[in-house]
Design an enzyme around this catalytic site. Structure first.
Site, PDB file in Angstrom:
ATOM      1  N   ARG A 320      43.644  33.397  32.615  1.00 45.75           N
ATOM      2  CA  ARG A 320      44.190  34.753  32.799  1.00 45.75           C
ATOM      3  C   ARG A 320      45.298  34.770  33.852  1.00 45.75           C
ATOM      4  O   ARG A 320      46.207  35.598  33.794  1.00 45.75           O
ATOM      5  CB  ARG A 320      43.087  35.767  33.115  1.00 45.75           C
ATOM      6  CG  ARG A 320      43.546  37.221  32.987  1.00 45.75           C
ATOM      7  CD  ARG A 320      42.403  38.220  33.119  1.00 45.75           C
ATOM      8  NE  ARG A 320      41.743  38.525  31.863  1.00 45.75           N
ATOM      9  CZ  ARG A 320      42.099  39.515  31.037  1.00 45.75           C
ATOM     10  NH1 ARG A 320      43.125  40.296  31.322  1.00 45.75           N
ATOM     11  NH2 ARG A 320      41.442  39.717  29.916  1.00 45.75           N
ATOM     12  N   GLU A 725      40.555  47.269  36.106  1.00 46.48           N
ATOM     13  CA  GLU A 725      41.248  46.227  36.852  1.00 46.48           C
ATOM     14  C   GLU A 725      42.752  46.444  37.077  1.00 46.48           C
ATOM     15  O   GLU A 725      43.258  46.103  38.152  1.00 46.48           O
ATOM     16  CB  GLU A 725      41.063  44.873  36.137  1.00 46.48           C
ATOM     17  CG  GLU A 725      39.624  44.404  36.115  1.00 46.48           C
ATOM     18  CD  GLU A 725      39.443  43.263  35.124  1.00 46.48           C
ATOM     19  OE1 GLU A 725      39.530  43.530  33.915  1.00 46.48           O
ATOM     20  OE2 GLU A 725      39.244  42.135  35.562  1.00 46.48           O
TER      21      GLU A 725
END
Ligand code: MTE
Ligand code: HPA
Ligand code: MOS
Length: 774
Positions: A320, A725
């Site tokens: 990620r 997030e």
């Protein structure tokens, strides 16, 4: 279905968190509040005091003889597999048998009549081991020849050699970015109650009940159907409870089954901080080619991460980081590689953003390098490199997904306007030009964040709805509540589907007995996935009620509709509970399971190509800081935020998420510093030495807005977007503003190359370095 009046408690409106009052009055129940049955025992972990060693044996006789001790649990007591690695790599034992791999590694557990007795006794172990050399950071570990902990990823597009060859400018550099402790209010805890045969029920604080269930079954050597995991709520998770609770659940369950008594384990804060993983810190080497207008031509980057002794989630986390190393910028020629480095430290894990923030830091550092090299406003460099609108061939990411929902330009332009960025920047430069001790800085930074688990199979969810014959509704879904308001949002979706009052819906604990095979509540996907699954369940029950209503009144199904005052059936309006009772008497099935899987996503990791993300969430923040050039101290004067949550399910909760995430992101990059000594011992293991932002550290002026014009172009739940997030990375604006303030001491001629966290010490060092002209 159309509804004419809007009833309170439906989606797209403010609805207070269902537990808000209970939480502030202390009535909300956490795992530690569950009444303990008579005979409950308490466990505590015994840990290593060396970072790396060959383990010869542990003399536990003094531990066993200590007051109140009932048993000591070692690897020999594990009836099933001595393994709790979440990805099945078999590299994470409950208790090690051959080697110690980090300072503070759990080696055994003491089970005693009281927690205090267990904790004291754990100190009496005598560990026989041969100490080996250790390496605790990714650079020294690489130099020492330690292996990678999992397979690295490579993302590549275009031809970087050609890109660098034709670029007018080229800069190479390195940025170090620190880790972060989760610092949830409630630490790890598990409470196991043994049942008959192989059964055990584990109450715990986890974002991932299904994984805890499967791990407990795995270590006990029993099928998953013998294990129930329950979680009513967590006092914060932030990724720290996505996999790290496995250890505590395993220990409590093994002890409970071995001793036939309930067992609770709750480490103190110091042990929670030393024995469980954190955000990965990274060392990133970058190389950028760009033209004289500041447009990026080529980027290559290597992302080395401190993964710790086992793989845990380090593979997807470092992946990620690469997925976000572009942030909102188009790289014509690019090659990005990850280095998930094994180190002799605790195994690092998920933390809000899941590696993404570390990738974004690299992108923003490269923007800064270009801006300082060309003497430009960094915002202009940012804008020059934004992904395009789909017409200019500037929409392909390094992983070959096209950014088709790009709204970053509008978000940034609106914020630039509302925060009065340009004029304030001029003022600040004029202020700094006076050459005082205090210096100011301002920065406006964008965020683009990909939504979906990159492991495609995790993008599924289930729900279970019961309508009881009094018309009350019982709702379960696979997600967990950690303060983010997921339960409230899902209940809003169900209230709207049935057109009933929010209070008619009972929000209950998450349990593996009701919804099986769930994914972690993570990747910000909780409401996207579980909201859809719950809606699917509600629609099934509604369809049965519609059929029943039409048949019972002799009208067509088209003549039946749900409204806030009841169900319209032809010309009749029947209250919800009355229709439900009638349906029950007519033997209509009033329970349903719902299911959802995210459509259209796919990811080929080996090829580095696909569409890992269903969509992107966008945002921007503009922060202003003042630093003291004699001490390095600073404060945030003002922050303005514009963030995209699509059509918000609940603007009040979403704003809370944006504010909290910004502050947490700011803490990561400013005061939160993890520091290990030469022995590999974490010395910042309590709030006394590890500084999270306080209320007094919040921006003096804090303007937070949701982009209320935004709507998800994908068919997400009510066209909303995930919120958990993405806004974490808005905190980067504070870091960049600090950088500008530091740069002012050398008249903005040198890129300060601030390292994160930019503690006052680091700010001071950077000021001194720049004054010396380095
Ligand atoms: N908000 C609160 N109050 N507490 C938390 O622990 N975790 C964050 C975010 N917001 C967290 C939070 C993280 S890391 C994620 S992935 C999401 O919430 C998970 O919840 P969601 O998917 O329902 O947004
Ligand atoms: N994000 C958060 N948690 C995860 C992911 C992810 O992409 N993959 C596995 N766990
Ligand atoms: Mo969040 S780091 O995906 O739990």
């Amino acid at each position: 279905m159309k509804h004419h009046t809007v009833t309170k408690g439906f989606t797209h409106q403010n609805q207070k968190h269902d537990s808000a009052v209970k939480q502030v009055t202390g009535r909300a129940e956490y795992t530690d509040d569950i009444a303990e049955p008579v005979g409950t025992l308490h466990a505590y972990l015994g840990v290593s005091n060396v970072a790396h060693a060959k383990l010869n044996g542990i003399d536990l006789s003094k531990v066993r003889d200590a007051d109140g001790v009932v048993a000591v649990l070692t690897a020999d007591d594990i009836p099933g597999a001595n393994d709790i690695s979440p990805t099945g790599r078999n590299d994470e034992p409950v208790f090690p048998t051959e080697k110690i791999e980090f300072h503070g590694q759990p080696l055994f557990a003491v089970i005693a009549e009281t927690r205090d007795a267990a904790r004291r006794a754990a100190e009496f172990a005598e560990v026989d081991c041969d100490v080996l050399p250790h390496a605790i950071d990714p650079v020294s570990a690489r130099d020492a020849g330690m292996p990678l902990i999992t397979e690295p990823l490579k993302l590549e597009r275009g031809d970087i050699d050609k890109g660098f060859a034709t670029a007018q400018n080229r800069i190479k550099g390195q940025v170090t970015v620190g880790g972060q402790d989760h610092m949830y209010l409630e630490g790890h805890i598990a409470f196991a109650v043994p049942g008959e045969d192989e059964d055990v029920v584990v109450h715990c604080s986890t974002q991932h009940p299904s994984e805890a269930q499967h791990m407990v079954a795995h270590v006990l050597g029993v099928p998953s159907n013998a294990v129930v995991v329950n979680v009513r709520r967590m006092g914060g998770g932030f990724g720290g409870k996505e996999s790290q609770m496995n250890l505590f659940c395993a220990v409590a369950a093994i002890a409970a089954k071995k001793l036939g008594r309930p067992v609770k384990i709750r480490p103190d804060r110091d042990q929670d901080m030393t024995a469980t993983g954190k955000r990965h810190d990274f060392v990133i080497d970058y190389d950028i080619g760009f033209d004289n207008d500041g447009r990026i031509e080529a980027v290559s980057g290597e992302f080395a991460a401190r993964c710790g002794y086992s793989s845990d989630l380090s593979g997807p986390v470092t992946d990620r980081a690469l997925f976000h190393a572009d942030n909102a910028y188009f790289y014509p020629h690019v090659r990005l590689t990850s280095r998930p480095q094994k180190t002799n430290t605790v195994s690092n894990t998920a933390f809000r953003g899941f590696g993404g923030p570390q990738g974004v830091i690299a992108a923003e550092r490269m923007i800064e390098e270009i801006a300082f090299a060309l003497d430009k406003d960094p915002l202009d460099v940012r804008k020059a490199n934004f992904y395009g609108d789909g017409t200019d061939g500037r929409n392909l990411t390094p992983y070959h997904q096209s950014v088709d929902d790009n709204i970053i330009s509008r978000v940034v332009e609106e914020l630039e306007e509302s925060a009065d960025y340009r004029a304030r920047r001029e003022d600040i430069r004029a202020f700094n030009a006076k050459g005082g001790i205090l210096r100011r800085g301002i920065a406006l930074t964008p965020v683009k964040f990909g939504i979906s688990f990159t492991a495609t199979h995790y993008n599924q969810a289930g729900a279970l709805i019961h309508v009881y014959n009094d018309g009350s509704i019982h709702l379960n879904h696979g997600g967990t509540e950690m303060g983010q308001g997921l339960n409230t949002k899902v209940a809003q979706v169900v209230a709207e589907a049935f057109q009933v009052d929010f209070n008619r819906i009972k929000i209950t604990k998450t349990t593996t007995e009701k919804v099986p095979n769930t994914s972690a509540t993570a990747a910000s996907s909780g409401s996207d996935l579980n909201g859809m699954a719950a809606l699917n369940a509600a629609e099934q029950i509604k369809a049965r009620l519609v059929t029943f209503a039409a048949e019972s009144r002799g009208v067509s199904e088209d003549a039946v509709s749900f409204g806030p005052t009841g169900i319209s059936i032809g010309t009749d309006v029947v209250p919800f509970d009355k229709l439900v009772k009638e349906a029950y008497m007519a033997r209509v099935h009033l329970s349903a399971t719902g299911f959802y899987k995210t459509p259209d996503i796919h990811w080929d990791r080996a090829a580095g190509k696909g569409r890992p993300f269903y969509y992107y969430a966008y945002g921007a923040a503009c922060s202003e800081v003042t630093i003291d050039t004699l001490t390095g101290e600073y404060r945030v004067e003002r922050a303005d935020i514009l963030h995209d949550v699509g059509r918000s399910l609940n603007p009040a909760l979403d704003k809370g998420q944006v504010e909290g995430a910004f502050i947490q992101g700011m803490g990561w990059l400013t005061t939160e510093e993890l520091w290990w000594d030469d022995e590999g011992r974490l010395r910042t293991h309590a709030p006394s030495t590890y500084k999270i932002p306080l209320a007094s550290d919040r921006p003096r002026e804090f303007n937070v807005k949701l982009a209320d014009w935004s709507e998800n172009r994908e068919m997400t739940i009510k066209r909303s977007k995930a919120v958990g997030e993405p806004p974490f990375m808005l905190g980067i604006s504070v870091f960049e503003a600090l950088s500008m303030a530091v740069a002012s001491v050398a008249d903005y001629r040198i890129c300060p190359r601030l390292e994160a966290p930019a503690t006052p010490e680091r700010v001071l060092l950077a000021v001194e370095r720049l004054k010396a002209g380095a």
